[in-house]
Design a protein around this motif. Structure first.
Motif, PDB file in Angstrom:
ATOM      1  N   PHE A  33       0.832  -1.200   0.000  1.00 40.93           N
ATOM      2  CA  PHE A  33       0.000   0.000   0.000  1.00 40.93           C
ATOM      3  C   PHE A  33       0.861   1.242   0.000  1.00 40.93           C
ATOM      4  CE2 PHE A  33      -2.167   3.446   2.208  1.00 40.93           C
ATOM      5  CZ  PHE A  33      -3.278   3.570   1.413  1.00 40.93           C
ATOM      6  N   GLU A  34       0.470   2.198  -0.841  1.00 40.64           N
ATOM      7  CA  GLU A  34       1.121   3.502  -0.853  1.00 40.64           C
ATOM      8  C   GLU A  34       0.047   4.553  -0.662  1.00 40.64           C
ATOM      9  OE1 GLU A  34       3.188   3.912  -4.531  1.00 40.64           O
ATOM     10  OE2 GLU A  34       4.978   2.957  -3.761  1.00 40.64           O
ATOM     11  N   LYS A  35       0.377   5.558   0.129  1.00 35.20           N
ATOM     12  CA  LYS A  35      -0.564   6.641   0.349  1.00 35.20           C
ATOM     13  C   LYS A  35      -0.814   7.368  -0.966  1.00 35.20           C
ATOM     14  CE  LYS A  35       0.871   9.357   3.520  1.00 35.20           C
ATOM     15  NZ  LYS A  35       1.439  10.121   4.625  1.00 35.20           N
ATOM     16  N   PRO A  36      -2.017   7.877  -1.159  1.00 37.18           N
ATOM     17  CA  PRO A  36      -2.320   8.598  -2.401  1.00 37.18           C
ATOM     18  C   PRO A  36      -1.390   9.782  -2.643  1.00 37.18           C
ATOM     19  CG  PRO A  36      -4.344   8.076  -1.245  1.00 37.18           C
ATOM     20  CD  PRO A  36      -3.217   7.681  -0.346  1.00 37.18           C
ATOM     21  N   SER A  37      -0.958  10.452  -1.582  1.00 38.51           N
ATOM     22  CA  SER A  37      -0.055  11.597  -1.757  1.00 38.51           C
ATOM     23  C   SER A  37       1.298  11.146  -2.291  1.00 38.51           C
ATOM     24  CB  SER A  37       0.126  12.340  -0.434  1.00 38.51           C
ATOM     25  OG  SER A  37       0.688  11.488   0.546  1.00 38.51           O
ATOM     26  N   VAL A  38       1.747   9.973  -1.884  1.00 42.75           N
ATOM     27  CA  VAL A  38       3.022   9.442  -2.370  1.00 42.75           C
ATOM     28  C   VAL A  38       2.909   9.051  -3.840  1.00 42.75           C
ATOM     29  CG1 VAL A  38       4.692   7.572  -2.071  1.00 42.75           C
ATOM     30  CG2 VAL A  38       3.698   8.663  -0.077  1.00 42.75           C
ATOM     31  N   VAL A  39       1.788   8.462  -4.211  1.00 42.54           N
ATOM     32  CA  VAL A  39       1.560   8.072  -5.600  1.00 42.54           C
ATOM     33  C   VAL A  39       1.533   9.305  -6.494  1.00 42.54           C
ATOM     34  CG1 VAL A  39      -0.105   7.024  -7.184  1.00 42.54           C
ATOM     35  CG2 VAL A  39       0.316   5.979  -4.966  1.00 42.54           C
ATOM     36  N   LYS A  40       0.816  10.333  -6.051  1.00 42.73           N
ATOM     37  CA  LYS A  40       0.714  11.562  -6.838  1.00 42.73           C
ATOM     38  C   LYS A  40       2.077  12.233  -6.984  1.00 42.73           C
ATOM     39  CE  LYS A  40      -1.851  15.841  -7.231  1.00 42.73           C
ATOM     40  NZ  LYS A  40      -2.876  16.707  -6.643  1.00 42.73           N
ATOM     41  N   ARG A  41       2.849  12.246  -5.918  1.00 38.87           N
ATOM     42  CA  ARG A  41       4.180  12.861  -5.964  1.00 38.87           C
ATOM     43  C   ARG A  41       5.080  12.124  -6.952  1.00 38.87           C
ATOM     44  NH1 ARG A  41       8.856  13.223  -1.483  1.00 38.87           N
ATOM     45  NH2 ARG A  41      10.003  14.899  -2.453  1.00 38.87           N
ATOM     46  N   ALA A  42       5.007  10.796  -6.969  1.00 44.99           N
ATOM     47  CA  ALA A  42       5.808  10.003  -7.908  1.00 44.99           C
ATOM     48  C   ALA A  42       5.401  10.297  -9.347  1.00 44.99           C
ATOM     49  CB  ALA A  42       5.657   8.517  -7.600  1.00 44.99           C
ATOM     50  N   GLN A  43       4.103  10.461  -9.585  1.00 43.20           N
ATOM     51  CA  GLN A  43       3.628  10.782 -10.932  1.00 43.20           C
ATOM     52  C   GLN A  43       4.145  12.152 -11.376  1.00 43.20           C
ATOM     53  OE1 GLN A  43      -0.596  10.463 -10.554  1.00 43.20           O
ATOM     54  NE2 GLN A  43      -0.622   8.263 -11.031  1.00 43.20           N
ATOM     55  N   VAL A  44       4.136  13.126 -10.475  1.00 46.93           N
ATOM     56  CA  VAL A  44       4.621  14.468 -10.799  1.00 46.93           C
ATOM     57  C   VAL A  44       6.112  14.428 -11.093  1.00 46.93           C
ATOM     58  CG1 VAL A  44       5.041  16.768  -9.828  1.00 46.93           C
ATOM     59  CG2 VAL A  44       2.810  15.680  -9.549  1.00 46.93           C
ATOM     60  N   GLN A  45       6.867  13.699 -10.290  1.00 49.06           N
ATOM     61  CA  GLN A  45       8.312  13.593 -10.516  1.00 49.06           C
ATOM     62  C   GLN A  45       8.614  12.928 -11.851  1.00 49.06           C
ATOM     63  OE1 GLN A  45       9.591  11.566  -6.976  1.00 49.06           O
ATOM     64  NE2 GLN A  45      10.142  13.476  -5.948  1.00 49.06           N
ATOM     65  N   LYS A  46       7.864  11.907 -12.207  1.00 52.56           N
ATOM     66  CA  LYS A  46       8.066  11.232 -13.475  1.00 52.56           C
ATOM     67  C   LYS A  46       7.756  12.170 -14.638  1.00 52.56           C
ATOM     68  CE  LYS A  46       6.690   7.161 -16.095  1.00 52.56           C
ATOM     69  NZ  LYS A  46       5.829   5.974 -16.138  1.00 52.56           N
ATOM     70  N   ALA A  47       6.682  12.949 -14.504  1.00 53.44           N
ATOM     71  CA  ALA A  47       6.314  13.900 -15.551  1.00 53.44           C
ATOM     72  C   ALA A  47       7.391  14.973 -15.709  1.00 53.44           C
ATOM     73  CB  ALA A  47       4.968  14.536 -15.229  1.00 53.44           C
ATOM     74  N   GLN A  48       7.954  15.423 -14.595  1.00 53.92           N
ATOM     75  CA  GLN A  48       9.018  16.425 -14.658  1.00 53.92           C
ATOM     76  C   GLN A  48      10.257  15.848 -15.344  1.00 53.92           C
ATOM     77  OE1 GLN A  48       9.456  17.424 -10.533  1.00 53.92           O
ATOM     78  NE2 GLN A  48       7.981  19.099 -10.642  1.00 53.92           N
ATOM     79  N   TYR A  49      10.592  14.624 -15.032  1.00 51.93           N
ATOM     80  CA  TYR A  49      11.751  13.967 -15.628  1.00 51.93           C
ATOM     81  C   TYR A  49      11.582  13.840 -17.142  1.00 51.93           C
ATOM     82  CZ  TYR A  49      14.930  10.183 -16.867  1.00 51.93           C
ATOM     83  OH  TYR A  49      15.882   9.413 -17.485  1.00 51.93           O
TER      84      TYR A  49
END
Length: 64
Positions: free
Chosen positions: A38-54
């Motif tokens: 399980f991952e918190k929704p905030s952690v999932v969203k942060r990972a998506q934003v970081q991937k988009a920035q990359y």
């Protein structure tokens, strides 16, 4: 359940390879992992934003 019909004279190794490819495309392994860990929704969203920035940085460098 995945069904892989065998063609006449087809090698079992080839059929197994088709099965593995089909299994990967269904996303079953990823779904099992997500249910297990399980991952918190905030952690999932942060990972998506970081991937988009990359990806955006890569595209910006490519256009230069």
């Amino acid at each position: 359940m995945l069904i892989i019909p065998l063609k006449d004279g087809e090698n079992i190794e080839r059929a197994l390879k088709r099965y593995k490819r089909k299994f990967d495309r269904t996303g079953a392994r990823k779904a099992l992992y997500e249910r297990k860990q399980f991952e918190k929704p905030s952690v999932v969203k942060r990972a998506q934003v970081q991937k988009a920035q990359y990806i955006q940085r890569l595209r910006d460098q490519e256009s230069i």
